[in-house]
Design a protein around this motif. Sequence first.
Motif: not given
Length: 755
Positions: A511-519
């Motif tokens: 949520p902090a970086l706006g990325v998927a956990a898989a990335d």
Amino acid sequence: MPRPAPTSPASSPQPATANRQWFATCPKGMEGLLRDEMLALGADSARETVAGVYFDGPLAMGYRACLWSRLANRVLLPLGKFEAGDADALYRGVHALSWRDIFSPEQTFSIDFTGENAQIRNTQFGAQRCKDAIVDWFTEQGLERPSVDRRNPDLRFNVRLSRHGALLALDMSGGSLHRRNYRLQAGAAPLKENLAAAILLRADWPGMAARGGALIDPMCGSGTLLLEAAMMAADIAPGLGRERFGFERWHGHNAAQWQALLADAQGRAQRGRQAQLPEMRGYDADAAVVRRAQENIARAGLQDAVRVSCRPLAELSKPTHRPLPQGLIVCNPPYGERLGDRDSLPYLYRELGETLAREFKGWQAAIFTGDKALGRATGLRSHKQYTLWNGALEASLLLFDLTDNRVSDRPPVAPGGAGVVSRAGEQGGELSPGAAMFANRLRKNRRRLAAWVKREGIECYRLYDADMPEYAVAVDLYGTRVHVAEYQAPAGVDPQAAATRLDEIRAALPPALGVAAADIAYKVRQRQRGDEQYRKQGTEGELLTVREGGARLLVNLHDYLDTGLFLDHRPLRLRLGKEAAGRDFLNLFCYTGTATVHAALGGARSTTSVDLSNTYLGWLRKNLAQNGLDESRNHIVRADCLSWLQESTQRYDLILLDPPSFSNSRKVERSFDVQRDHGDLVRAALARLRSGGVLYFSNNRRGFRLDPELVSSYHCEDISRATLDPDFQRNPKIHRCWRITQPSSEKPASPWVRR
């Protein structure tokens, strides 16, 4: 016992206007093109078969085929077809011809024998029996015994044996027609001239040339594709450069008719050279190969039409001296059989595809490769594919329309997996107080660096480096991906508490970086010994392309302790790229060669990269290929750096020395400690430095102190702080870096003003 006559003799003299059957041989895959070519040259009929074409026409048609065919290997005039079930039958069939009508006993001949049957399984034996039959015929007639000359005979005969019998023919060409006599020297893996012609014909180069289109070969080698294209555009018969043909010493030769055809071809060539020809250019990264291409072009008399120059793929662009709205890019990139490192080739092809899509919109492209997977690695959509044979290798010609042909997002090599999926944060929901605090710090750091990132076009940078001691990780951004390295917890830290904090980090990052956990990739960072730094930590196999300045670099976020790109050395790499123009650059302990790529793209005259790890050198090859650079000017050496320096005699203008802090690799006799051993290493490197040259010495050893003898003997400028960008200024001890020069050649240097 009377000997049977051939079933279809052609040995007795025939009128020049009499229709004959001919056979033209060619590499597999060209049969349809060759049939069309024979019909265009005036054949009454033509029928293709495997690796050749039968065609009908008078003697003049045979001459035209020898002179004008761009595709045939040989043009054969059948003299007889007969049963050849065994060696005696083969002998009788050859002996039955009236050989005095074909050539004289004072002339030399040779036999090319191909094929086998149940009784004749050795081509050398078959050729010997045919030779015996011809020689015996002359001696039985009371004539001299003709001699065999395998290298340069007056006449060459071809015998093809199959289960249906034997076909005996006169080789009208007298040697393979692919030899145009303009190419005395070639590169390491040259195309044969008729294969190059087939590629151009399949790509409709004659049509493109007629419409005023240009032609560019970005990997031209010895210039074969360029020369074949120029000869087509200028209407030059490919046989004009040959010294002689096989039919010229044949008794059935009609010299007057041949001279008329030859004079016509010479006149057409002269007019073609004087005409306004299309723009035809070639480039190659190897200066020696370019010189050979220039010699070949001059030998063909086409130096006014074809221009070649030394330029790597990284510098390929459409000429701008005049509008060129349409044209053909044609090339034969390496595909691993003879040239190139197979692991690095997908990145070379991807660079080629991206360059074509970016620079040559509206053009056509033709790529000839022995590996379709490499063709797909370009990321471009091919609208036509043809199978051609390059000797014994099956290869593909891929045609591309570069109008709205966008490079796909698919990586050039299939990734082994999608990445490491985090254990927490997948379900969403509220963050714990610790996770929320960590997320807020990430957002704050990102805002602080945002203006610098945008201004400098930074794609990869450190966002967080154990800013809060309880969350002891380094967080690096690589484009849209995240790499998290957990520092090994001190012995006094409760393992359960450390695990809890790592789970909070995992929860906070998406949520902090706006990325998927898989990335997001996670690693535990700890001190490595010996070869451990080279060993795989995972098996994802995915190489991600990121940009740094003008370079496109490959990183692996999952499989190794390090990613392949030390982010703290970004300013030093960019500095080396600016200073490398026209210089010879040496990269010691080169790692994945990212500094080498910057130097090469910056215009270095040459680069030399030395490392002991095959893993890293293979990575370097991929990085070079990814940027359209090859090894002709970028030399790669696998060696222990200190030993290599002691043995080398080459000198350099610019040297980067960035050794590990410690190594006890089994590949060298003695362990290496940068604090203990750097003095000898730096002095050995300085011995390779030219007058006026610069050595950059860097290392990551905490508490490192430069040898006082170096300080007293050389000009040593500590530029450590100047080589730290804003993302590393919070931790200025991340590395130490010196600019070292010889005092006698040192000139006052202007301060380095950072951007």
